[in-house]
Design an enzyme around this catalytic site. Structure first.
Site, PDB file in Angstrom:
ATOM      1  CG  HIS A  52      -6.683   3.283   0.089  1.00 49.86           C
ATOM      2  ND1 HIS A  52      -8.223   4.087  -0.649  1.00 49.86           N
ATOM      3  CD2 HIS A  52      -5.474   3.417  -0.022  1.00 49.86           C
ATOM      4  CE1 HIS A  52      -7.027   4.486  -1.185  1.00 49.86           C
ATOM      5  NE2 HIS A  52      -5.760   3.989  -0.948  1.00 49.86           N
TER       6      HIS A  52
ATOM      7  NE  ARG B  63      -2.330  10.743  -9.061  1.00 51.01           N
ATOM      8  CZ  ARG B  63      -1.145  10.440  -8.445  1.00 51.01           C
ATOM      9  NH1 ARG B  63      -0.705   9.072  -8.176  1.00 51.01           N
ATOM     10  NH2 ARG B  63      -0.139  10.332  -7.741  1.00 51.01           N
TER      11      ARG B  63
HETATM   12  P1  AMP Z   1      -2.307   4.950  -1.590  1.00 47.80           P
HETATM   13  O1  AMP Z   1      -3.322   5.759  -0.861  1.00 47.80           O
HETATM   14  O2  AMP Z   1      -2.451   5.438  -3.230  1.00 47.80           O
HETATM   15  O3  AMP Z   1      -1.292   5.468  -1.626  1.00 47.80           O
HETATM   16  O4  AMP Z   1      -2.591   3.229  -2.121  1.00 47.80           O
HETATM   17  C1  AMP Z   1      -2.249   3.092  -0.431  1.00 47.80           C
HETATM   18  C2  AMP Z   1      -1.917   1.301  -0.593  1.00 47.80           C
HETATM   19  O5  AMP Z   1      -3.862   1.230  -1.255  1.00 47.80           O
HETATM   20  C3  AMP Z   1      -1.109   0.773  -1.103  1.00 47.80           C
HETATM   21  O6  AMP Z   1      -0.667   0.473  -1.153  1.00 47.80           O
HETATM   22  C4  AMP Z   1      -1.532   0.498  -2.454  1.00 47.80           C
HETATM   23  O7  AMP Z   1      -0.922   0.084  -3.049  1.00 47.80           O
HETATM   24  C5  AMP Z   1      -3.444   0.412  -2.458  1.00 47.80           C
HETATM   25  N1  AMP Z   1      -3.964   0.045  -3.294  1.00 47.80           N
HETATM   26  C6  AMP Z   1      -4.447   1.324  -4.335  1.00 47.80           C
HETATM   27  N2  AMP Z   1      -5.443   0.676  -4.842  1.00 47.80           N
HETATM   28  C7  AMP Z   1      -5.896  -0.385  -4.881  1.00 47.80           C
HETATM   29  C8  AMP Z   1      -7.242  -1.449  -5.215  1.00 47.80           C
HETATM   30  N3  AMP Z   1      -7.380  -0.999  -6.149  1.00 47.80           N
HETATM   31  N4  AMP Z   1      -6.329  -2.785  -4.289  1.00 47.80           N
HETATM   32  C9  AMP Z   1      -5.685  -2.750  -3.521  1.00 47.80           C
HETATM   33  N5  AMP Z   1      -4.793  -1.565  -2.960  1.00 47.80           N
HETATM   34  C10 AMP Z   1      -4.632  -0.452  -4.135  1.00 47.80           C
END
Ligand code: AMP
Length: 271
Positions: free
Chosen positions: A34, A182
């Protein structure tokens, strides 16, 4: 950093803002993945808005909505230290009765869409609401959620929204595990098992580098590495998410989804 708890509060802050806004939507439990999105938004925009909202409509019945990690205090600190100007932290994004976006394109029904029917409808609906609430110039999404990124790009194009989508590389732990909120569900043994996702993708990349472009052979090699995990899919598609029998460099994504214990993990590599 200013914090808005409702769309009204957010608009009160942003209505007097004429500078260009970069936006990073998240579900919180922020990690370095993030942060890479937030840092890019900071570099490329005058104002940075981050949202944290665990969107109930994108979770299916029986999924981990109630136990999804919530880290309000730590997330606030991370945002503050990353130079976020406005944190949007809504209690809810929905009214009692709502119309919603339908991920009706073919790529809405396959892979993640097939494993999690309705997930993309909820995801697109909340992203549309968030984009209309924030009105950014640029919005940042991770390539880790490749199908999500493709559907959002399509929605922005289909609905004539004047927003630039910036795809960001997947950030990994040193040993290859893709960062994910997760991952905290995994115990030590499961964490080692989870490395099989990135190892299988690494093997596919290696085979391609060595000249093997045959999708079935790559899939077979990946499945051998993933054993004994419960594999939901190993897919080789082009950027339009159509299955391909041969890898085309510059137009291929290799995706994997498995369960490690009860935790569902996804990963991919763009070639
Ligand atoms: P989430 O909080 O899981 O909904 O993710 C929010 C944003 O962070 C989304 O655009 C995800 O694709 C991105 N994201 C999650 N994990 C990663 C990662 N390991 N590397 C880069 N971006 C990520």
């Amino acid at each position: 950093m200013r914090v808005a708890r409702t769309v009204k509060e957010l608009r009160e802050i942003l209505d007097c803002e004429s500078r260009r806004i970069g936006f990073v939507p998240t579900m919180g439990a922020l990690h370095i993945g993030h942060r890479s999105l937030i840092e890019a938004a900071r570099r490329e925009n005058e104002v940075v808005v981050v949202s944290i909202y665990v969107n109930p409509t994108q979770f299916l019945a029986g999924e981990d909505l109630s136990k999804y990690p919530r880290r309000e205090e730590a997330d606030f600190k991370i945002c503050e230290l990353s130079g976020v100007d406005v944190l949007f932290y809504p209690e809810s994004m929905y009214e009692a009765d709502e119309v919603s976006v339908c991920a009706s394109a073919v790529r809405g029904y396959i892979l993640e869409g097939a494993s999690r029917p309705g997930h993309f409808d909820g995801m697109l609906t909340v992203v549309l609401k968030l984009l209309n609430a924030v009105r950014p110039s640029k919005v940042y999404f991770g390539k880790k959620d490749a199908q999500q990124l493709a559907l959002i790009t399509q929605m922005v194009r289909n609905f004539n929204m004047n927003i630039e989508i910036v795809p960001m590389e997947t950030v990994r732990e040193k040993d290859g595990l893709a960062l994910s909120s997760r991952n905290i569900y995994l115990d030590t043994i499961q964490r080692t098992e989870a490395l099989k996702l990135s190892s299988s993708l690494k093997e596919a990349s290696k085979m391609v580098m060595q000249g093997n472009r045959n999708s079935s052979e790559l899939q077979k090699a990946m499945l051998a590495i993933l054993e004994p995990l419960e594999v939901e899919y190993v897919a080789i598609v082009n950027r339009a998410f159509e299955s391909i029998s041969e890898v085309v460099i510059g137009d291929t994504i290799v995706l994997v989804a498995t369960r490690v214990g009860v935790t569902r993990l996804i990963d991919n590599v763009w070639m």
